[in-house]
Design a protein around this motif. Structure first.
Motif, PDB file in Angstrom:
ATOM      1  N   LYS A 156       0.814  -1.228   0.000  1.00  0.00           N
ATOM      2  CA  LYS A 156       0.000   0.000   0.000  1.00  0.00           C
ATOM      3  C   LYS A 156       0.840   1.267   0.000  1.00  0.00           C
ATOM      4  O   LYS A 156       0.523   2.237  -0.661  1.00  0.00           O
ATOM      5  N   GLU A 157       1.899   1.256   0.810  1.00  0.00           N
ATOM      6  CA  GLU A 157       2.779   2.436   0.846  1.00  0.00           C
ATOM      7  C   GLU A 157       4.220   1.968   0.838  1.00  0.00           C
ATOM      8  O   GLU A 157       4.560   1.016   1.532  1.00  0.00           O
ATOM      9  N   LEU A 158       5.040   2.609   0.040  1.00  0.00           N
ATOM     10  CA  LEU A 158       6.448   2.204  -0.006  1.00  0.00           C
ATOM     11  C   LEU A 158       7.345   3.381  -0.330  1.00  0.00           C
ATOM     12  O   LEU A 158       6.881   4.425  -0.796  1.00  0.00           O
ATOM     13  N   LYS A 159       8.619   3.193  -0.056  1.00  0.00           N
ATOM     14  CA  LYS A 159       9.627   4.206  -0.383  1.00  0.00           C
ATOM     15  C   LYS A 159      10.058   3.999  -1.829  1.00  0.00           C
ATOM     16  O   LYS A 159      10.062   2.873  -2.327  1.00  0.00           O
ATOM     17  N   ALA A 160      10.484   5.101  -2.469  1.00  0.00           N
ATOM     18  CA  ALA A 160      10.925   5.018  -3.854  1.00  0.00           C
ATOM     19  C   ALA A 160      12.084   4.030  -4.023  1.00  0.00           C
ATOM     20  O   ALA A 160      12.201   3.344  -5.030  1.00  0.00           O
ATOM     21  N   LYS A 161      12.919   3.954  -2.983  1.00  0.00           N
ATOM     22  CA  LYS A 161      14.049   3.034  -3.025  1.00  0.00           C
ATOM     23  C   LYS A 161      13.567   1.580  -3.191  1.00  0.00           C
ATOM     24  O   LYS A 161      14.140   0.796  -3.926  1.00  0.00           O
ATOM     25  N   GLU A 162      12.477   1.249  -2.448  1.00  0.00           N
ATOM     26  CA  GLU A 162      11.910  -0.105  -2.565  1.00  0.00           C
ATOM     27  C   GLU A 162      11.359  -0.341  -3.962  1.00  0.00           C
ATOM     28  O   GLU A 162      11.491  -1.428  -4.518  1.00  0.00           O
ATOM     29  N   LEU A 163      10.725   0.711  -4.532  1.00  0.00           N
ATOM     30  CA  LEU A 163      10.175   0.588  -5.881  1.00  0.00           C
ATOM     31  C   LEU A 163      11.306   0.237  -6.853  1.00  0.00           C
ATOM     32  O   LEU A 163      11.168  -0.673  -7.673  1.00  0.00           O
ATOM     33  N   VAL A 164      12.433   0.942  -6.725  1.00  0.00           N
ATOM     34  CA  VAL A 164      13.567   0.686  -7.621  1.00  0.00           C
ATOM     35  C   VAL A 164      14.028  -0.768  -7.490  1.00  0.00           C
ATOM     36  O   VAL A 164      14.232  -1.450  -8.490  1.00  0.00           O
ATOM     37  N   SER A 165      14.138  -1.276  -6.255  1.00  0.00           N
ATOM     38  CA  SER A 165      14.645  -2.654  -6.167  1.00  0.00           C
ATOM     39  C   SER A 165      13.627  -3.677  -6.671  1.00  0.00           C
ATOM     40  O   SER A 165      14.013  -4.664  -7.287  1.00  0.00           O
TER      41      SER A 165
END
Ligand code: UTP
Length: 223
Positions: A156-165
């Motif tokens: 539901k909510e994540l940091k952009a860094k997590e999106l990249v990985s």
């Protein structure tokens, strides 16, 4: 406020282009006060033409050129639906988009080698937009590709860094699709913009994302 909305081609241009749906999207966009920049993907229009070119052994950058034209054809359909408040031609570069003065500016692809996900992230960064809305064929960001992995879970909510990985992990597998391309994810990360990812067919989520209404929003928010 200034917003950038990215419409995946599979939403705007599936096998049969649904003009009622495009009209509904345009009406929702018109219902908010903001200046809105819309980036449209290639969908079936692109896939069909790229396949034919590939069958004739064209190289990938030439096929990208065909894909870019397809995104622009789809973008013109949205201009038709937005009417006189829209910049009357598809902006062909980010520089052209940011100098246009209309309330709505629509663009497709720009140059070979990336997709409209990257275009929308670059445009949002350039404009200093507070928020990027990604209307896609999946209803959020998942731990893995939900179309091939049944155990994938929506975040539901994540940091952009997590999106990249997540994107880097998915795009390493041939044929795997991710909600946003790797370049797009990296731009989102470096520019600290908020990004709302949702199922493009879900007009209620479009409304919530436009109005910053987190309550009830069923997609994912990247910050
Ligand atoms: P899309 O942005 O629709 O790419 O552009 P996609 O990820 O394949 O499809 P979606 O996200 O499911 O809609 C269609 C094609 O156009 C070319 C690429 O070949 C891309 O696959 N393209 C698009 C570019 O070369 N440059 C651009 O800036 C945009």
């Amino acid at each position: 406020m200034m917003l950038v909305v990215s419409y995946g081609g599979s939403i705007i241009a599936p096998e049969n282009i649904d003009t009622e749906f495009i009209r509904d999207v345009a009406d929702y966009l018109k219902s908010v006060e903001d200046r809105i920049y819309i980036v449209v993907g290639g969908g079936e229009t692109a896939r069909k033409y790229i396949e034919k070119g590939r069958a004739m052994d064209a190289n990938e950058s030439l096929l990208d050129e065909i894909g870019i034209l397809a995104t622009r054809m789809n973008a013109y359909l949205l201009i038709c639906a937005l009417g006189s408040e829209a910049y009357p031609r598809v902006a062909e570069s980010i520089n052209e988009a940011i100098t246009a003065e209309h309330r709505f500016v629509v663009m497709g692809g720009t140059i070979p080698g990336h997709t409209t996900d990257a275009v929308s992230a670059l445009l949002a960064e350039r404009l200093g937009a507070k928020k990027l809305l990604l209307a896609t064929s999946v209803d959020g960001v998942y731990t893995d590709d939900p179309k091939s992995d049944r155990n994938a879970k929506k975040i539901k909510e994540l940091k952009a860094k997590e999106l990249v990985s997540i994107v880097a992990k998915n795009s390493a597998r041939a044929g795997a699709k991710s909600v946003v391309d790797l370049l797009g994810a990296r731009i989102i990360e470096r520019s600290n913009m908020e990004c709302w990812v949702f199922d493009g067919k879900n007009l209620e989520d479009l409304r919530r994302a436009l109005k910053d209404d987190k309550e009830g929003f069923t997609g994912s928010i990247v910050h």
